[in-house]
Motif scaffolding. Sequence first.
Motif, PDB file in Angstrom:
ATOM      1  N   UNK A   1     128.609  30.000  39.004  1.00  0.00           N
ATOM      2  CA  UNK A   1     127.799  29.104  38.176  1.00  0.00           C
ATOM      3  C   UNK A   1     126.428  29.682  37.896  1.00  0.00           C
ATOM      4  N   UNK A   2     125.797  30.183  38.947  1.00  0.00           N
ATOM      5  CA  UNK A   2     124.438  30.677  38.760  1.00  0.00           C
ATOM      6  C   UNK A   2     124.423  31.854  37.793  1.00  0.00           C
ATOM      7  N   UNK A   3     125.407  32.755  37.950  1.00  0.00           N
ATOM      8  CA  UNK A   3     125.497  33.862  37.002  1.00  0.00           C
ATOM      9  C   UNK A   3     125.663  33.361  35.580  1.00  0.00           C
ATOM     10  N   UNK A   4     126.455  32.330  35.440  1.00  0.00           N
ATOM     11  CA  UNK A   4     126.733  31.830  34.094  1.00  0.00           C
ATOM     12  C   UNK A   4     125.551  31.089  33.483  1.00  0.00           C
ATOM     13  N   UNK A   5     124.663  30.514  34.296  1.00  0.00           N
ATOM     14  CA  UNK A   5     123.508  29.852  33.678  1.00  0.00           C
ATOM     15  C   UNK A   5     122.334  30.803  33.503  1.00  0.00           C
ATOM     16  N   UNK A   6     122.217  31.793  34.376  1.00  0.00           N
ATOM     17  CA  UNK A   6     121.067  32.691  34.267  1.00  0.00           C
ATOM     18  C   UNK A   6     121.173  33.540  33.000  1.00  0.00           C
ATOM     19  N   UNK A   7     122.389  33.994  32.714  1.00  0.00           N
ATOM     20  CA  UNK A   7     122.545  34.862  31.540  1.00  0.00           C
ATOM     21  C   UNK A   7     122.107  34.151  30.265  1.00  0.00           C
TER      22      UNK A   7
ATOM     23  N   UNK B   1     123.011  22.170  33.324  1.00  0.00           N
ATOM     24  CA  UNK B   1     123.880  22.880  34.264  1.00  0.00           C
ATOM     25  C   UNK B   1     123.049  23.458  35.400  1.00  0.00           C
ATOM     26  N   UNK B   2     121.872  24.021  35.060  1.00  0.00           N
ATOM     27  CA  UNK B   2     121.037  24.636  36.093  1.00  0.00           C
ATOM     28  C   UNK B   2     120.583  23.600  37.109  1.00  0.00           C
ATOM     29  N   UNK B   3     120.223  22.424  36.634  1.00  0.00           N
ATOM     30  CA  UNK B   3     119.733  21.453  37.603  1.00  0.00           C
ATOM     31  C   UNK B   3     120.877  20.646  38.202  1.00  0.00           C
TER      32      UNK B   3
ATOM     33  N   UNK C   1     127.977  23.263  38.523  1.00  0.00           N
ATOM     34  CA  UNK C   1     126.915  23.442  39.513  1.00  0.00           C
ATOM     35  C   UNK C   1     126.820  22.237  40.438  1.00  0.00           C
ATOM     36  N   UNK C   2     127.078  21.055  39.863  1.00  0.00           N
ATOM     37  CA  UNK C   2     127.068  19.835  40.672  1.00  0.00           C
ATOM     38  C   UNK C   2     128.126  19.943  41.765  1.00  0.00           C
TER      39      UNK C   2
ATOM     40  N   UNK D   1     114.831  21.247  41.554  1.00  0.00           N
ATOM     41  CA  UNK D   1     115.421  21.980  40.427  1.00  0.00           C
ATOM     42  C   UNK D   1     115.263  21.180  39.149  1.00  0.00           C
ATOM     43  N   UNK D   2     115.484  19.867  39.251  1.00  0.00           N
ATOM     44  CA  UNK D   2     115.317  19.025  38.069  1.00  0.00           C
ATOM     45  C   UNK D   2     113.882  19.120  37.574  1.00  0.00           C
ATOM     46  N   UNK D   3     112.946  19.138  38.522  1.00  0.00           N
ATOM     47  CA  UNK D   3     111.543  19.149  38.110  1.00  0.00           C
ATOM     48  C   UNK D   3     111.217  20.413  37.330  1.00  0.00           C
ATOM     49  N   UNK D   4     111.583  21.595  37.862  1.00  0.00           N
ATOM     50  CA  UNK D   4     111.128  22.792  37.147  1.00  0.00           C
ATOM     51  C   UNK D   4     111.928  23.043  35.883  1.00  0.00           C
ATOM     52  N   UNK D   5     113.191  22.691  35.849  1.00  0.00           N
ATOM     53  CA  UNK D   5     113.952  22.959  34.620  1.00  0.00           C
ATOM     54  C   UNK D   5     113.508  22.048  33.489  1.00  0.00           C
TER      55      UNK D   5
END
Lengths: 518, 525
Positions: free
Chosen positions: B335-341, B384-386, B393-394, B422-426
């Motif tokens: 998941x992380x790879x898929x959202x970072x890209x 997705x990130x948060x 990711x959830x 995570x919600x805050x910074x995204x």
Amino acid sequence: VSLLAAAGSELGKFHAPHVDWKAMSPLVAVLGGSVVVLAAALLPWRRRQRAVPALLAIVALFAAIGLTIWTWEPGPAKPIVAGALSMDTLTLGISVLFYVAGIATLLLSLRSAVMREAGAGEYSMLLLWSIAGMVLLAGAENLVTLFLGIELLSVPLYILCGIRVREEASLEAGLKYLVVGSVGSATLLFGLAFLYGATASTDLSRIADAIGTTVPLSDPLLLTGIALAATGLAFKASVAPFHQWTPDVYQGAPTPVTAFMAVATKAAAFAVLLRLFDEGLFGAHDDWAPALAALAVTTIVIGNAGAIAQRSLKRMLAWSGVAQAGYMLAGVVVGTRLGLQATAFYLAVYLLMNVAAFAVVIARERVSERGDDIESLEGLGRSSPWLAWPMTIAMLALAGIPATSGFIGKFYLIDATVNGDYAWLGVVIVVGSMMSLVYYLRVLAVMWMGPTRIELPARPGRRVRPVAGWSPEADARAQPEVLFVAVVCAAATVVLGIVPQPLFHLAHDVGSSLSSLL
Amino acid sequence: MPLSVPIFAPLAAGLVSALLPRRWARWVVLGAAVFVLGFAIGSMADYPTSGFRLTHVTDTKWIPELGIRYTLGVDGLNLFLIALTAVVWVAALLAAALRDWERPRLFFFHMALAETAVLGAFCAQDLILFVFFFDLMLIPFYFLIGGWGGRRRVAATTKLVIYTLVGSLLMLAGAIALGVLATPDGAHVSFSLADLAQRGVGKGTQEWIFLLFAAAFLVKAPAFPLHGWMPDGYRAAPIEVLIPFSAVLSKVGMYGFLRIVLPIMPDASQHFQELMIAIAVVSILYGSVLAFTQDDARLVVGYSSVAQLGFILLGIFALDLQGKGAEGALLQMVNHGLVVAPLFLIIAALAARTRSGSELLSRMGGMATRAPVLAALFLIVAFATLAMPGSANFTGELLILFGAFSTKIAFGLVATAGVVLAAVYMIRVYQRSMHNRAGPEVESRDLTRGELIPLGALVAVIVALGLYPNFITQRSEDTTQLSTYRPALVACSGIESKDFGRAHFPIGGDIRCGKGYALYLRETP
């Protein structure tokens, strides 16, 4: 008359030792080649043909390689020439490195000013003699042969270092090497004398038999002898703290000679270290191993630390050579067959990567105004990738990056240390490799990541003139043989990093020569 | 098809393209990456939905003198990471192919070499082969960042490489020691992961070797105290290089924990469990807080990665008997790879919409007004990130917290705060760039076709995985349980792993904890 007759009959009783000419043949090829080269140099060659003696020397070295293959026989070999010399696989295997280094050096010097000033014949002949000395040294089964070898190796090198008589730096290098080398030789001789005093023999096999049986391990004569002999050889192998001459001599000497000293002299010194300690003094392993381990650690740390601050590529390679000597010393310390094999293996890969690096330095210093300063490589990735790639591969290999033979070599050494209960020394090798990244990567950055200012120590006030091997008329494009050496060595470094089997087989044969080891 | 073919296809393409005209290089390398993607899709389709069989096995001698074998294989542990590598590389190469580069052949050669090395590291089933590829994958990135990066690139890339190679070299020493010390008297040295897990080493040896491996893997992640290279490296790297670097390379270390550290060093894993979890939790909090304070959009993503990898580390070292934490960690790696890209692609798109090409959030704002597609895609990625319910990711974070709660509840509670942060910074990033008043430099326009294709494809994968995360968890749960059961059993029963003998562990079956159960396993053939 009767006295004369008696003397005559005495003389008649003296039998010249039996010489196994087949086993000796590689050495004969080198020495015979040197005579031919010198004779050929007397012929009136025209200007364009002045390289002919050097080419003849290359032929002689190839012949020596061929004869080595002919006489190659794994397993312990009987010493020849009344026990003075052993042409076993250890000698033969390491001497191939001398021949290859010699061929590379001759190719690299074909166009250099040294050849013109000193004469190709004399230059090539001195090189061949030095190689003959190295072969003698590597094969020495007797303390006398050992010393003979080390002198035969050194004296031509003293001359070669100072051969550019009009260059102050070259003369300085020659003189410095002469003085320091003589101190080393004298120390070694002292040590050998003590060893003889302790064991009453100059034969390595008899010394090995005496140690632990007739001579106790704590015998002060023996211990002094070991210490002094190790010190003397440490000078030759540029093991810290006996390395101080190395950067100065390497920088001042003509660059092809530097390349030769960096690889061949080191290989010869390690060959004799292996033979003396793993065969002659093997019984006293518990005495010398901790001391050599301490030397190895010192060498790794000092060598790597010294290299970080260098601007001059030759000095940098000199310091890196000191560090690499420390890695290889670890293979001697463990005193196992695996250690012997690992050291021999590393000497071979060390030759390839260093020769590739020196070839690039030579190619650049001939055309660049900055001589061997690291800035002479600036933007090389763009301007001449055929030089930049060999240098890149050489640096990565020296740093021990995978897919180069440097990685396998370092792996082998660490494997040997762990197997020999010196795992901590393996960790020290790793720590040394980390330090070395700083200066190896800097070279890559200068070549590929310009034009940007790299943070380097300030240039010294007095500009170091590009002393060695510099011929302004030679253009980068007009030195195919230098390019050839660089590309071949770099390619071999990569190939052996992926398919190392051939070299492993050779190392295995080399390891089979000493029967004393486990 | 032998596994070597897809692994070395990119490298071969990179070498071939060096001989071709400049403008073809990119398409040749991209073609090889697409081929790898095809292979990955094919093997995912073939892979059985349960069990832990190694497929696509290649096993030949490589350096017999040193006991090193050329062993490759795919199982539930690396299957999806290979797929992630394939997807991310295609996206990055596509993005890179659509712009001009200096010395393109060299650029694409390094990108191709990097893909080969990463695939090799994921597929390797021999410890030394793994180390080989692990070290090798850094070298192309050294040249890519140093040669094509931005300001202060040489210092940044040198720092990055020295940091990470120092770790790798320590691991090399550890790997050799592990192989040699695990060898019983009279046997041949073997570095095969299966052999090493079988042979095992004593607890004291495990502990120091564990630290060497952990150093290598945590630097790569990067985890909290070892992340010093990250800000400079992220700032200097070109976006197209940063995408695979951030999305995939950080996962190799985490994968190394699952593949090597837990199965081979179970006692040390249990011994250092709390240390690793503490590092994980600190990384989560530290990364989240720093992500919130950054102005540079790249560094927001960079620090958020520190936090996300903290979660993954937490899941791996939760060491619950069911392996839920590790299962969630594996899912979260993908998941992380898929959202970072896509996040980096979006940052590149945003920067292209400010006049100075700046990536600072303070220069952005109001981008959404004329760019509905960009805004929509960004919103999906941000959600997705948060870890919004409905995203994979959830599921991943839920599984990780499930694992953590069942063994280390206090740490689990603290880590939960990370989900909120995570919600805050995204949301902050999204608001600052897309909403707010339009900045003076901003030109809002929608995605061009070149920007849309890689971004849209990645978002489609994210959505698909959000709908059906079971696709991954189902196929990987038995393998993750297999790799965590030994340390988990050590953790809950309190007896050393060598006392288990060769106990057959009922993977997927009924599992209880306690000394009695462990001993029962030992007695049962």
